[in-house]
Design an enzyme around this catalytic site. Sequence first.
Site, PDB file in Angstrom:
ATOM      1  CG  HIS A 106      -1.536  -1.187   1.520  1.00  0.00           C
ATOM      2  ND1 HIS A 106      -1.057  -2.269   2.452  1.00  0.00           N
ATOM      3  CD2 HIS A 106      -2.708  -1.790   0.879  1.00  0.00           C
ATOM      4  CE1 HIS A 106      -1.835  -3.279   2.405  1.00  0.00           C
ATOM      5  NE2 HIS A 106      -2.857  -3.032   1.533  1.00  0.00           N
ATOM      6  N   GLY A 161      -7.644  11.771   7.747  1.00  0.00           N
ATOM      7  CA  GLY A 161      -8.334  10.826   7.024  1.00  0.00           C
ATOM      8  C   GLY A 161      -8.333  10.960   5.420  1.00  0.00           C
ATOM      9  NE  ARG A 196      -9.696  18.889   5.434  1.00  0.00           N
ATOM     10  CZ  ARG A 196     -10.758  19.195   6.077  1.00  0.00           C
ATOM     11  NH1 ARG A 196     -10.630  18.705   7.182  1.00  0.00           N
ATOM     12  NH2 ARG A 196     -11.587  20.094   5.652  1.00  0.00           N
ATOM     13  NE  ARG A 246      -5.326  -0.440  -2.300  1.00  0.00           N
ATOM     14  CZ  ARG A 246      -6.507  -0.862  -2.429  1.00  0.00           C
ATOM     15  NH1 ARG A 246      -7.685  -0.419  -2.089  1.00  0.00           N
ATOM     16  NH2 ARG A 246      -6.463  -2.467  -2.632  1.00  0.00           N
ATOM     17  NE  ARG A 305      -8.869   9.996  13.662  1.00  0.00           N
ATOM     18  CZ  ARG A 305      -9.489  10.738  12.769  1.00  0.00           C
ATOM     19  NH1 ARG A 305      -8.915  10.646  11.565  1.00  0.00           N
ATOM     20  NH2 ARG A 305     -11.001  10.821  12.941  1.00  0.00           N
ATOM     21  CB  VAL A 306      -4.959  16.115  12.164  1.00  0.00           C
ATOM     22  CG1 VAL A 306      -3.921  16.633  13.194  1.00  0.00           C
ATOM     23  CG2 VAL A 306      -4.119  15.655  10.843  1.00  0.00           C
ATOM     24  N   GLY A 307      -8.219  14.751  12.652  1.00  0.00           N
ATOM     25  CA  GLY A 307      -9.515  14.338  12.117  1.00  0.00           C
ATOM     26  C   GLY A 307     -10.531  15.281  12.606  1.00  0.00           C
ATOM     27  CB  SER A 308     -13.999  16.316  11.521  1.00  0.00           C
ATOM     28  OG  SER A 308     -14.254  14.861  10.628  1.00  0.00           O
ATOM     29  CB  SER A 348     -16.852  18.144  11.467  1.00  0.00           C
ATOM     30  OG  SER A 348     -17.505  16.892  11.790  1.00  0.00           O
ATOM     31  CG  ASP A 349     -20.969  15.728  12.827  1.00  0.00           C
ATOM     32  OD1 ASP A 349     -20.022  15.682  12.477  1.00  0.00           O
ATOM     33  OD2 ASP A 349     -21.748  15.035  13.632  1.00  0.00           O
ATOM     34  NE  ARG A 396     -16.942  21.878   5.705  1.00  0.00           N
ATOM     35  CZ  ARG A 396     -18.224  22.344   5.259  1.00  0.00           C
ATOM     36  NH1 ARG A 396     -19.190  22.486   5.963  1.00  0.00           N
ATOM     37  NH2 ARG A 396     -17.982  22.582   3.759  1.00  0.00           N
TER      38      ARG A 396
HETATM   39  N1  ADE Z   1     -16.682  12.220  12.150  1.00  0.00           N
HETATM   40  C1  ADE Z   1     -17.215  13.381  12.041  1.00  0.00           C
HETATM   41  N2  ADE Z   1     -18.494  13.457  12.304  1.00  0.00           N
HETATM   42  C2  ADE Z   1     -18.469  12.141  12.644  1.00  0.00           C
HETATM   43  C3  ADE Z   1     -19.698  11.406  12.840  1.00  0.00           C
HETATM   44  N3  ADE Z   1     -21.240  12.291  13.024  1.00  0.00           N
HETATM   45  N4  ADE Z   1     -19.785  10.174  12.939  1.00  0.00           N
HETATM   46  C4  ADE Z   1     -18.621   9.530  12.566  1.00  0.00           C
HETATM   47  N5  ADE Z   1     -17.401  10.092  12.502  1.00  0.00           N
HETATM   48  C5  ADE Z   1     -17.571  11.361  12.210  1.00  0.00           C
END
Ligand code: ADE
Length: 234
Positions: A4, A20, A24, A43, A87-90, A203-204, A217
Amino acid sequence: MTPHNEANRGDIKKTVLMPGDPLRAKYIAENFLTDVKQFNAVRNMLGFSGKYKGKELSVMGSGMGIPSIGIYAHELYEKYDVENIIRVGSCGAYNKDLKLFDLVIAMGASSDSNFAHQFNLPGTISAICDFDLLRKAVISAEKLDMNVKVGNVFSSDVFYNNNEDEWKRWEDMGILAVEMESYGLYLTAQKLGKKALTILTVSDSFHMKEQTTPKEREKSFNDMILVALESCLI
Ligand code: ADE
């Protein structure tokens, strides 16, 4: 090389930031790093090495979900001598005090995944981050004056959950937010004797269905990246 990753040993630095989304990773390389070299495109899971304020580090996409990050993190640690993955995510907020764009640092990760079954343990293992990376990230967030909550997150195996109210039971157990990768990352690091940390931006929220704009964002993503990068200099 691995199935990979086309990088050679030595192309990837000791510390890797992992969003992810591979685009980004490209964004971070283009906007925050100097002396950038791409090391992977297999990939389209783009990976780059470069320097942040003179410090060598790498950035690479992880894909979505525990199986995907499990593959890439395992190979980075085992085949490329990587020591630290951040890891840098939401995430989606379960905790009602979390506001959109707040930062969450995952001290631990709980899950509905069976990723840990492979270790054949006679009980339930706790997936936890590395304390040193955590300490530095908290110092970095405080220096940058950012709202941050540190605690337990839920790494879900499903994004579209058939059990709509399940999240309330996790919230009741003190889980701050939901994402989909940290449990696999942390257990991979624990198994291989390496270090891992997850920093997330909200993010939510499950309490209020608010819309966010692309500009908001982008700003919150940039703030989180700064926390992660500055923590690497401490
Ligand atoms: N990443 C950001 N929002 C999410 C959610 N609602 N569920 C799973 N992963 C998320």
